[in-house]
Design an enzyme around this catalytic site. Sequence first.
Site, PDB file in Angstrom:
ATOM      1  N   ASP A   4      -1.387   4.732 -13.832  1.00 52.74           N
ATOM      2  CA  ASP A   4      -1.991   5.320 -12.637  1.00 52.74           C
ATOM      3  C   ASP A   4      -3.342   5.926 -13.012  1.00 52.74           C
ATOM      4  O   ASP A   4      -3.405   6.833 -13.843  1.00 52.74           O
ATOM      5  CB  ASP A   4      -1.045   6.396 -12.089  1.00 52.74           C
ATOM      6  CG  ASP A   4      -1.553   7.043 -10.805  1.00 52.74           C
ATOM      7  OD1 ASP A   4      -2.545   6.551 -10.228  1.00 52.74           O
ATOM      8  OD2 ASP A   4      -0.938   8.053 -10.381  1.00 52.74           O
ATOM      9  N   GLY A   5      -4.399   5.391 -12.363  1.00 49.21           N
ATOM     10  CA  GLY A   5      -5.743   5.929 -12.586  1.00 49.21           C
ATOM     11  C   GLY A   5      -6.696   4.870 -13.112  1.00 49.21           C
ATOM     12  O   GLY A   5      -6.516   4.381 -14.222  1.00 49.21           O
ATOM     13  N   GLY A   6      -7.664   4.497 -12.283  1.00 51.41           N
ATOM     14  CA  GLY A   6      -8.678   3.541 -12.728  1.00 51.41           C
ATOM     15  C   GLY A   6      -8.166   2.123 -12.911  1.00 51.41           C
ATOM     16  O   GLY A   6      -8.807   1.316 -13.584  1.00 51.41           O
ATOM     17  N   HIS A  22       2.307   4.324  -3.025  1.00 52.67           N
ATOM     18  CA  HIS A  22       2.200   5.469  -3.938  1.00 52.67           C
ATOM     19  C   HIS A  22       1.636   6.663  -3.172  1.00 52.67           C
ATOM     20  O   HIS A  22       0.550   6.602  -2.600  1.00 52.67           O
ATOM     21  CB  HIS A  22       1.285   5.085  -5.100  1.00 52.67           C
ATOM     22  CG  HIS A  22       1.194   6.103  -6.188  1.00 52.67           C
ATOM     23  ND1 HIS A  22       2.148   6.250  -7.172  1.00 52.67           N
ATOM     24  CD2 HIS A  22       0.237   7.029  -6.460  1.00 52.67           C
ATOM     25  CE1 HIS A  22       1.786   7.209  -8.002  1.00 52.67           C
ATOM     26  NE2 HIS A  22       0.626   7.720  -7.594  1.00 52.67           N
ATOM     27  N   GLY A  65      -5.629  14.239 -10.385  1.00 55.19           N
ATOM     28  CA  GLY A  65      -6.299  15.115  -9.423  1.00 55.19           C
ATOM     29  C   GLY A  65      -7.152  14.382  -8.408  1.00 55.19           C
ATOM     30  O   GLY A  65      -7.265  14.816  -7.272  1.00 55.19           O
ATOM     31  N   PHE A  66      -7.730  13.266  -8.813  1.00 57.51           N
ATOM     32  CA  PHE A  66      -8.672  12.575  -7.924  1.00 57.51           C
ATOM     33  C   PHE A  66      -8.586  11.067  -8.111  1.00 57.51           C
ATOM     34  O   PHE A  66      -8.325  10.598  -9.222  1.00 57.51           O
ATOM     35  CB  PHE A  66     -10.104  13.032  -8.215  1.00 57.51           C
ATOM     36  CG  PHE A  66     -10.275  14.517  -8.073  1.00 57.51           C
ATOM     37  CD1 PHE A  66     -10.493  15.093  -6.822  1.00 57.51           C
ATOM     38  CD2 PHE A  66     -10.146  15.345  -9.175  1.00 57.51           C
ATOM     39  CE1 PHE A  66     -10.604  16.471  -6.686  1.00 57.51           C
ATOM     40  CE2 PHE A  66     -10.264  16.725  -9.054  1.00 57.51           C
ATOM     41  CZ  PHE A  66     -10.498  17.298  -7.803  1.00 57.51           C
ATOM     42  N   SER A 101      -2.250   3.322  -3.737  1.00 56.25           N
ATOM     43  CA  SER A 101      -2.212   4.778  -3.591  1.00 56.25           C
ATOM     44  C   SER A 101      -2.927   5.184  -2.313  1.00 56.25           C
ATOM     45  O   SER A 101      -4.122   4.929  -2.141  1.00 56.25           O
ATOM     46  CB  SER A 101      -2.893   5.439  -4.787  1.00 56.25           C
ATOM     47  OG  SER A 101      -3.072   6.809  -4.515  1.00 56.25           O
ATOM     48  N   HIS A 128       4.474  10.729  -6.204  1.00 55.04           N
ATOM     49  CA  HIS A 128       3.971  11.259  -7.484  1.00 55.04           C
ATOM     50  C   HIS A 128       3.628  12.723  -7.265  1.00 55.04           C
ATOM     51  O   HIS A 128       2.633  13.036  -6.619  1.00 55.04           O
ATOM     52  CB  HIS A 128       2.741  10.423  -7.893  1.00 55.04           C
ATOM     53  CG  HIS A 128       2.060  10.904  -9.127  1.00 55.04           C
ATOM     54  ND1 HIS A 128       0.796  10.466  -9.487  1.00 55.04           N
ATOM     55  CD2 HIS A 128       2.446  11.761 -10.098  1.00 55.04           C
ATOM     56  CE1 HIS A 128       0.443  11.056 -10.622  1.00 55.04           C
ATOM     57  NE2 HIS A 128       1.412  11.846 -11.015  1.00 55.04           N
ATOM     58  N   MET A 146       2.207  15.972  -8.263  1.00 58.00           N
ATOM     59  CA  MET A 146       1.316  16.706  -9.173  1.00 58.00           C
ATOM     60  C   MET A 146       1.341  18.158  -8.729  1.00 58.00           C
ATOM     61  O   MET A 146       0.379  18.678  -8.155  1.00 58.00           O
ATOM     62  CB  MET A 146      -0.094  16.102  -9.116  1.00 58.00           C
ATOM     63  CG  MET A 146      -0.171  14.781  -9.871  1.00 58.00           C
ATOM     64  SD  MET A 146      -1.590  13.801  -9.396  1.00 58.00           S
ATOM     65  CE  MET A 146      -0.935  13.013  -7.941  1.00 58.00           C
ATOM     66  N   MET A 199      -0.304  16.797  -4.192  1.00 57.65           N
ATOM     67  CA  MET A 199      -1.049  17.737  -5.048  1.00 57.65           C
ATOM     68  C   MET A 199      -1.027  19.116  -4.407  1.00 57.65           C
ATOM     69  O   MET A 199      -1.203  19.243  -3.194  1.00 57.65           O
ATOM     70  CB  MET A 199      -2.501  17.278  -5.195  1.00 57.65           C
ATOM     71  CG  MET A 199      -2.660  15.866  -5.742  1.00 57.65           C
ATOM     72  SD  MET A 199      -4.388  15.501  -6.052  1.00 57.65           S
ATOM     73  CE  MET A 199      -4.297  13.746  -6.418  1.00 57.65           C
ATOM     74  N   MET A 227      -0.426   8.483 -17.157  1.00 55.63           N
ATOM     75  CA  MET A 227      -1.696   8.716 -16.452  1.00 55.63           C
ATOM     76  C   MET A 227      -2.835   8.112 -17.284  1.00 55.63           C
ATOM     77  O   MET A 227      -2.963   8.413 -18.471  1.00 55.63           O
ATOM     78  CB  MET A 227      -1.962  10.204 -16.251  1.00 55.63           C
ATOM     79  CG  MET A 227      -1.092  10.906 -15.215  1.00 55.63           C
ATOM     80  SD  MET A 227      -1.145  10.233 -13.537  1.00 55.63           S
ATOM     81  CE  MET A 227      -2.890  10.256 -13.157  1.00 55.63           C
ATOM     82  N   GLY A 283     -10.561   7.268  -7.878  1.00 54.79           N
ATOM     83  CA  GLY A 283     -11.894   6.752  -8.162  1.00 54.79           C
ATOM     84  C   GLY A 283     -12.481   7.117  -9.518  1.00 54.79           C
ATOM     85  O   GLY A 283     -13.674   6.951  -9.736  1.00 54.79           O
ATOM     86  N   ASP A 307       0.520  10.506  -3.450  1.00 50.64           N
ATOM     87  CA  ASP A 307       0.121  11.564  -4.382  1.00 50.64           C
ATOM     88  C   ASP A 307       0.235  12.930  -3.720  1.00 50.64           C
ATOM     89  O   ASP A 307      -0.503  13.243  -2.788  1.00 50.64           O
ATOM     90  CB  ASP A 307      -1.325  11.345  -4.838  1.00 50.64           C
ATOM     91  CG  ASP A 307      -1.448  10.185  -5.800  1.00 50.64           C
ATOM     92  OD1 ASP A 307      -0.704  10.170  -6.796  1.00 50.64           O
ATOM     93  OD2 ASP A 307      -2.287   9.295  -5.557  1.00 50.64           O
ATOM     94  N   GLY A 338      -5.588   2.794  -6.265  1.00 48.16           N
ATOM     95  CA  GLY A 338      -6.091   3.437  -5.061  1.00 48.16           C
ATOM     96  C   GLY A 338      -7.379   2.796  -4.591  1.00 48.16           C
ATOM     97  O   GLY A 338      -7.386   1.970  -3.670  1.00 48.16           O
ATOM     98  N   SER A 339      -8.474   3.152  -5.247  1.00 50.92           N
ATOM     99  CA  SER A 339      -9.764   2.634  -4.791  1.00 50.92           C
ATOM    100  C   SER A 339      -9.867   1.118  -4.909  1.00 50.92           C
ATOM    101  O   SER A 339     -10.531   0.479  -4.091  1.00 50.92           O
ATOM    102  CB  SER A 339     -10.908   3.327  -5.549  1.00 50.92           C
ATOM    103  OG  SER A 339     -10.599   3.470  -6.902  1.00 50.92           O
TER     104      SER A 339
HETATM  105  C1  DX5 Z   1      -4.850  10.533  -9.414  1.00 51.70           C
HETATM  106  C2  DX5 Z   1      -3.719   9.924  -8.636  1.00 51.70           C
HETATM  107  C3  DX5 Z   1      -3.832   8.461  -8.476  1.00 51.70           C
HETATM  108  C4  DX5 Z   1      -5.070   8.005  -7.707  1.00 51.70           C
HETATM  109  C5  DX5 Z   1      -5.517   6.727  -8.329  1.00 51.70           C
HETATM  110  O1  DX5 Z   1      -4.518  11.811  -9.845  1.00 51.70           O
HETATM  111  O2  DX5 Z   1      -2.484  10.166  -9.276  1.00 51.70           O
HETATM  112  O3  DX5 Z   1      -2.669   7.910  -7.894  1.00 51.70           O
HETATM  113  O4  DX5 Z   1      -4.850   7.792  -6.353  1.00 51.70           O
HETATM  114  O5  DX5 Z   1      -6.704   6.336  -7.742  1.00 51.70           O
HETATM  115  P1  DX5 Z   1      -7.621   5.201  -8.395  1.00 51.70           P
HETATM  116  O6  DX5 Z   1      -6.804   3.955  -8.450  1.00 51.70           O
HETATM  117  O7  DX5 Z   1      -8.785   5.119  -7.480  1.00 51.70           O
HETATM  118  O8  DX5 Z   1      -7.983   5.682  -9.792  1.00 51.70           O
HETATM  119 ZN    ZN Z   2      -0.711   9.043  -8.546  1.00 51.92          ZN
END
Ligand code: DX5
Ligand code: ZN
Length: 227
Positions: free
Chosen positions: A172-174, A30, A139-140, A7, A63, A65, A34, A134, A142, A32, A194-195
Amino acid sequence: MAQINPSILSADFARLADEARAVEGADWLHVDVMDNHFVPNLTLGVPIVESLRKATGIPLDCHLMIEDPDRWAPQYVEAGAGSVTFHVEAAAAPVRLAREIRAKGARASMALKPATPIEPYEDLLSELDMVLIMTVEPGFGGQAFLDIMLPKIRRTRDLVARHGLDVWVQVDGGVSASTVERCAEAGADVFVAGSAVYGAEDPAAAVRGLREQAAAAAKGAAWACGH
Ligand code: DX5
Ligand code: ZN
């Protein structure tokens, strides 16, 4: 086959072309989108997707959002996205929208926030190429992975199998080295990170590591038998 989608939300937005090159070998990039309404954060839109398309050969997994995806999603296909995900919570007519995305030539995908169940959408699965579960509140980047989403991943995979469909299940997420195996065992086959990728010293190596972990975990999983 496990697919890993880094991401770019966790990348340096001033160096997106370089950041795309840093994850060579990734299955999808990916992206994002927003809008500061559907989620309390603002990222990027159509012009940046168009530029990214020219800057990398990695297919783009957008993606969205955003509010009113019925109006905006088709533009992301035109901008060059290979896959477009809309949130079902925001879509006025998800079937019409999925058909429009497919008709324009991209894969159509539907995302579910953590509090949205999959069951009401069972009859829509045949209209989709992917379901995004999700595993954090959107939204964020990390944020910590929500373990309580594992049963929903399992139920989604079961529904897809019961209908004999080839619908990918994306998480997606963590997602990281410490959570990717649980996701794969539960039935996910596409992993956004992502992170865990851009925070690594060698992002391309992180992609390979996650893919190996996911593939090994899926091999032993009941849902993947005969897959
Ligand atoms: C969050 C995004 C994710 C985000 C995941 O709303 O949809 O795609 O980048 O980031 P990590 O992998 O760091 O949770
Ligand atoms: Zn995403």
